[in-house]
Design an enzyme around this catalytic site. Structure first.
Site, short mmCIF file in Angstrom:
data_model
loop_
_atom_site.label_atom_id
_atom_site.label_comp_id
_atom_site.label_asym_id
_atom_site.label_seq_id
_atom_site.Cartn_x
_atom_site.Cartn_y
_atom_site.Cartn_z
N CYS A 35 0.81 -1.22 0.00
CA CYS A 35 0.00 0.00 0.00
C CYS A 35 0.84 1.27 0.00
O CYS A 35 0.30 2.37 -0.15
CB CYS A 35 -0.93 0.01 1.22
SG CYS A 35 -0.02 0.04 2.77
N CYS A 105 -0.97 -4.98 6.68
CA CYS A 105 -0.76 -3.86 7.60
C CYS A 105 0.01 -4.33 8.84
O CYS A 105 0.82 -3.59 9.39
CB CYS A 105 -2.09 -3.25 8.01
SG CYS A 105 -3.19 -2.97 6.61
FE1 FES Z 1 -1.40 0.52 4.35
FE2 FES Z 1 -2.92 -0.65 6.18
S1 FES Z 1 -3.47 -0.09 4.16
S2 FES Z 1 -0.88 -0.06 6.34
#
Ligand code: FES
Length: 151
Positions: A35, A105
């Site tokens: 992400c 995450c």
């Molecule tokens: Fe990036 Fe959770 S979506 S750390």
């Protein structure tokens, strides 16, 4: 927040150990290849090699905050070798579960702890068994592999 259990919500709303340690023994940063979010972890280690404090700062989401909140609680009082054994799955278990789309995450907390201990080891000429397979540039390697090759 129906996807999240109460413990996750509690750690997200009231995270433990947020911030940065003054005069830290080690500081590590990890960026998620999934992400792009970042986690910074700082640790204080005493002469016996025990982690006496840990703090995190993040540009990550709520699950990253909850993961790191509980992960810092888990490593305080442990030796570096013990802390290096903690996996993101241990963190998820301790949280009572995370939605599957949020698993990555929790990896932010695991990897940033390893990065902070790596920094501590580098500064003190120490070697840890648990860092044998740790690649401090893993996140950058990942980023490079995503680059579009020149024509
Ligand atoms: Fe990036 Fe959770 S979506 S750390």
């Amino acid at each position: 927040m129906g996807m999240y259990n109460d413990k996750v919500v509690e750690h997200f709303m009231h995270p433990h150990n947020v911030g940065e340690i003054d005069g830290a023994s080690g500081v590590g940063v990890y960026g998620s290849p999934v992400c792009g979010d970042m986690m910074q972890m700082s640790i204080k280690v005493n002469d016996e090699g025990v982690i006496t404090d840990a703090k995190f700062k993040t540009y990550g989401c709520g699950s990253a905050i909850a993961s790191s909140s509980i992960a810092t609680d888990m490593i305080i009082g442990k030796t570096c070798e013990e802390a290096l054994k903690i996996t993101n799955e241990d963190v998820i278990k301790e949280l009572g579960g995370l939605p599957s789309v949020k698993i990555h995450c929790s990896i932010l907390s695991e990897q940033s702890i390893k990065a902070a201990i790596y920094d501590y080891a580098q500064k003190n000429g120490l070697e840890f068994e648990g860092l044998k397979d740790f690649d401090p540039n893993a996140d950058e390697d990942e980023a490079e592999s995503c680059e579009v090759p020149e024509a």
